[in-house]
Design an enzyme around this catalytic site. Structure first.
Site, PDB file in Angstrom:
ATOM      1  N   LYS A  22       0.846  -1.205   0.000  1.00 58.69           N
ATOM      2  CA  LYS A  22       0.000   0.000   0.000  1.00 58.69           C
ATOM      3  C   LYS A  22       0.879   1.251   0.000  1.00 58.69           C
ATOM      4  O   LYS A  22       0.638   2.179  -0.778  1.00 58.69           O
ATOM      5  CB  LYS A  22      -0.882   0.020   1.251  1.00 58.69           C
ATOM      6  N   ASN A  23       1.884   1.257   0.852  1.00 56.29           N
ATOM      7  CA  ASN A  23       2.677   2.471   1.011  1.00 56.29           C
ATOM      8  C   ASN A  23       3.642   2.726  -0.144  1.00 56.29           C
ATOM      9  O   ASN A  23       4.288   3.779  -0.199  1.00 56.29           O
ATOM     10  CB  ASN A  23       3.438   2.449   2.344  1.00 56.29           C
ATOM     11  N   CYS A 117      -5.321   8.339   9.148  1.00 55.90           N
ATOM     12  CA  CYS A 117      -5.272   7.722  10.476  1.00 55.90           C
ATOM     13  C   CYS A 117      -5.091   8.767  11.565  1.00 55.90           C
ATOM     14  O   CYS A 117      -4.341   9.723  11.406  1.00 55.90           O
ATOM     15  CB  CYS A 117      -4.096   6.762  10.560  1.00 55.90           C
ATOM     16  N   ARG A 122       0.553  14.614  13.184  1.00 56.27           N
ATOM     17  CA  ARG A 122       1.021  14.393  11.813  1.00 56.27           C
ATOM     18  C   ARG A 122       1.086  15.672  10.980  1.00 56.27           C
ATOM     19  O   ARG A 122       0.332  15.849  10.011  1.00 56.27           O
ATOM     20  CB  ARG A 122       0.159  13.340  11.121  1.00 56.27           C
ATOM     21  N   ASP A 305       4.543   0.668  11.942  1.00 59.27           N
ATOM     22  CA  ASP A 305       3.339   0.021  11.425  1.00 59.27           C
ATOM     23  C   ASP A 305       3.205  -1.433  11.890  1.00 59.27           C
ATOM     24  O   ASP A 305       2.200  -2.074  11.590  1.00 59.27           O
ATOM     25  CB  ASP A 305       3.322   0.077   9.886  1.00 59.27           C
ATOM     26  N   ARG A 397      -8.692  -0.157   4.424  1.00 63.54           N
ATOM     27  CA  ARG A 397      -7.795   0.816   3.798  1.00 63.54           C
ATOM     28  C   ARG A 397      -6.461   0.172   3.443  1.00 63.54           C
ATOM     29  O   ARG A 397      -5.767   0.641   2.534  1.00 63.54           O
ATOM     30  CB  ARG A 397      -7.531   1.996   4.755  1.00 63.54           C
TER      31      ARG A 397
HETATM   32  C1  UD1 Z   1       4.231   6.803   6.195  1.00 58.89           C
HETATM   33  C2  UD1 Z   1       3.349   5.599   6.026  1.00 58.89           C
HETATM   34  C3  UD1 Z   1       2.808   5.145   7.369  1.00 58.89           C
HETATM   35  C4  UD1 Z   1       3.959   4.938   8.340  1.00 58.89           C
HETATM   36  C5  UD1 Z   1       4.871   6.146   8.399  1.00 58.89           C
HETATM   37  C6  UD1 Z   1       6.113   5.927   9.243  1.00 58.89           C
HETATM   38  C7  UD1 Z   1       2.432   5.933   3.804  1.00 58.89           C
HETATM   39  C8  UD1 Z   1       1.240   6.217   2.964  1.00 58.89           C
HETATM   40  N1  UD1 Z   1       2.258   5.928   5.122  1.00 58.89           N
HETATM   41  O1  UD1 Z   1       3.393   7.833   6.719  1.00 58.89           O
HETATM   42  O2  UD1 Z   1       2.100   3.923   7.170  1.00 58.89           O
HETATM   43  O3  UD1 Z   1       3.432   4.696   9.639  1.00 58.89           O
HETATM   44  O4  UD1 Z   1       5.295   6.501   7.081  1.00 58.89           O
HETATM   45  O5  UD1 Z   1       6.812   4.824   8.813  1.00 58.89           O
HETATM   46  O6  UD1 Z   1       3.511   5.678   3.303  1.00 58.89           O
HETATM   47  N2  UD1 Z   1       6.351  14.542  10.514  1.00 58.89           N
HETATM   48  C9  UD1 Z   1       6.570  15.876  10.794  1.00 58.89           C
HETATM   49  N3  UD1 Z   1       6.481  16.778   9.764  1.00 58.89           N
HETATM   50  C10 UD1 Z   1       6.210  16.404   8.488  1.00 58.89           C
HETATM   51  C11 UD1 Z   1       5.999  15.045   8.212  1.00 58.89           C
HETATM   52  C12 UD1 Z   1       6.075  14.146   9.249  1.00 58.89           C
HETATM   53  O7  UD1 Z   1       6.814  16.241  11.928  1.00 58.89           O
HETATM   54  O8  UD1 Z   1       6.166  17.274   7.609  1.00 58.89           O
HETATM   55  C13 UD1 Z   1       6.398  13.566  11.607  1.00 58.89           C
HETATM   56  C14 UD1 Z   1       5.045  12.889  11.798  1.00 58.89           C
HETATM   57  O9  UD1 Z   1       4.204  13.639  12.626  1.00 58.89           O
HETATM   58  C15 UD1 Z   1       5.454  11.592  12.451  1.00 58.89           C
HETATM   59  C16 UD1 Z   1       6.808  11.280  11.802  1.00 58.89           C
HETATM   60  O10 UD1 Z   1       7.267  12.511  11.255  1.00 58.89           O
HETATM   61  O11 UD1 Z   1       5.623  11.743  13.829  1.00 58.89           O
HETATM   62  C17 UD1 Z   1       6.753  10.232  10.725  1.00 58.89           C
HETATM   63  O12 UD1 Z   1       5.888  10.637   9.708  1.00 58.89           O
HETATM   64  P1  UD1 Z   1       6.143  10.251   8.193  1.00 58.89           P
HETATM   65  O13 UD1 Z   1       7.399   9.455   8.056  1.00 58.89           O
HETATM   66  O14 UD1 Z   1       6.009  11.482   7.378  1.00 58.89           O
HETATM   67  O15 UD1 Z   1       4.898   9.304   7.918  1.00 58.89           O
HETATM   68  P2  UD1 Z   1       3.897   9.360   6.711  1.00 58.89           P
HETATM   69  O16 UD1 Z   1       4.606   9.617   5.439  1.00 58.89           O
HETATM   70  O17 UD1 Z   1       2.730  10.191   7.077  1.00 58.89           O
END
Ligand code: UD1
Length: 418
Positions: A22-23, A117, A122, A305, A397
């Site tokens: 999915k990711n 989620c 986030r 995850d 999802r």
């Molecule tokens: C992706 C995955 C999700 C997984 C996560 C971490 C997808 C669609 N989803 O989510 O399943 O749990 O990686 O492995 O690929 N953060 C910030 N600022 C930002 C972006 C992120 O502070 O601009 C923080 C988030 O709040 C969180 C951490 O970084 O605490 C990790 O987030 P991130 O790696 O961005 O996860 P996603 O891409 O949302």
């Protein structure tokens, strides 16, 4: 309303084929907005999130067509819209990944703030930091975020945290920027490498994906390609835990075992037998599993995850286990539900202290997010009686055919409409 019912099941046995990730599928679909010729994606998982992303692409002017159950053809030659609807965006956080491609392709993009989620706040500051560094102007108002640039120009960007989504979004924006972008402290997840490989097949020039420094040389135009999506390491890990907790013997097919090293290591540490064989992994449970500790970290650390699913395992291990969540700030929402099923778990800030219990008992429970939902399915397999899971749209999802796959292994799992 639909529910999933899980009865205490015998030890699970047999083979299960893992679907495409999915990711990886979601960023690849978003990146398909960049190609001007036919793109064919294989091993596309049948998931609600994938359906939604296809709707987002279609709403922006891409032609999306299923050639087979798991093969999609996309043509984005005529992409002309730069705004996504609130209705679609609010349903899935990953829809925000269209921002990078639209910004570089059309010079502008406007979207509502992402949903998805409910695991912590986030934020998306790192995505925006990257867009700004490339020369975009960011505007926020009325719950929308717009990014605008006549021209994107490559730059050096340091991510304060190796965010998966930010790495992907910035990589997609930079692939057609002028000059070179160097992205430091980039996420190293296999899904990032899959995206870079895909963009390179379209004609991009990206080096270093899978390491913490990614170099992206901008190109003028991207074309088309055929690409098979990598297997879902989290789905694989979920079935591996199912083998462990039911004292079963499962062969998980279509996996890249390198991608699931921490899961394999921790299952072995608990006392399971794990045999790696090409693109399959066999997991054999044991009656005498012992306590383990996990700490979630960006790849190649233990995946956040898989934290909820491992917590189910921990509730059944002999002794006290600790799970530390460092990636998300509010990712213990499954704990209260597991406690209702008899688990002994205490939360202390970002740590969960789990003391093994003799048995779990079935109860009506609610999935609070995708992986929490998967954890409740796992708990249901070993809990006495029936576990009735509500809010299963979260599970749909991210798990392709979850009942069919578990049933084939001997699980007693059913979906009911009320
Ligand atoms: C992706 C995955 C999700 C997984 C996560 C971490 C997808 C669609 N989803 O989510 O399943 O749990 O990686 O492995 O690929 N953060 C910030 N600022 C930002 C972006 C992120 O502070 O601009 C923080 C988030 O709040 C969180 C951490 O970084 O605490 C990790 O987030 P991130 O790696 O961005 O996860 P996603 O891409 O949302």
């Amino acid at each position: 309303m639909e529910k999933i019912l899980v009865e205490k099941s015998p030890p699970l046995k047999g083979n299960v084929r893992i679907s495409g990730a999915k990711n990886a599928a979601l960023p690849l679909l978003a990146a398909s907005l960049l190609g001007t010729e036919d793109i064919i994606l294989e091993d596309v998982p049948k998931l609600k999130d994938v359906e939604l992303m296809c709707e987002v692409l279609a709403s922006l002017g891409s032609r999306v067509e299923y050639l087979e159950d798991d093969i999609i053809k996309i043509n984005s030659a005529n992409v002309n819209k730069y705004e996504t609807s609130y209705e679609l965006m609010s349903k899935m956080r990953a829809s925000f990944l269209v921002m990078g491609p639209l910004l570089t392709r059309l010079g502008k993009t406007k979207n509502s703030l992402p949903g998805g989620c409910a695991i912590g706040t986030r934020p998306i500051d790192l995505h925006l930091k990257g867009f700004r560094a490339l020369g975009a102007v960011i505007e926020t108002n009325h719950g929308n975020i717009g990014a605008y640039a006549d021209k994107l120009i490559g730059d050096k960007i340091y991510l304060d945290f190796p965010s998966v989504g930010a790495t992907e979004n910035i990589m997609m924006a930079a692939v057609m920027a002028e000059g070179e972008t160097i992205l430091d402290n980039a996420a190293m997840e296999p899904e990032i490498t899959d995206l870079a490989n895909f963009l390179n097949k379209l004609g991009g020039d990206i080096k270093g994906a899978g390491t913490s420094t990614i170099r992206i040389k901008g190109v003028k135009k991207l074309g088309g390609c055929r690409h098979a999506i990598i297997p879902d390491r989290i789905e694989a890990g979920t079935f591996m835990v199912a083998a462990a907790i039911t004292n079963g013997d499962i062969i998980v097919d279509n996996v890249i075992s390198n991608h699931i090293k921490p899961v394999i290591a921790k299952l072995r540490e608990a006392g399971c037998t794990v045999i790696e064989n090409g693109d399959s992994v066999r997991v054999i449970g044991s009656e005498n599993l012992k306590a383990i500790d996990i700490k979630t970290l960006p790849y190649p650390g233990f995946p956040t995850d898989m934290q909820a699913q491992f917590m189910v395992l921990m509730t059944l291990l002999d002794g006290t286990s600790v799970a530390i969540e460092t990636v998300f700030e509010n990712r213990f929402m499954h704990v209260d539900e597991l406690k209702r099923m008899g688990a002994d778990i205490k939360i202390d800030a970002r740590s969960a202290i789990v003391t093994g219990v003799k048995a779990l008992t079935g109860a009506p429970v609610k999935a609070s997010d995708l992986r929490a939902g998967a954890a409740l399915v796992l708990a249901g397999l070993v809990a006495d009686g029936v576990t009735e899971i509500e809010n299963i749209h979260h599970i749909d999802r991210g798990y392709d055919g979850i009942e069919a796959k578990f049933s084939k292994l001997g699980a007693r799992i059913y979906r009911k409409t009320y």
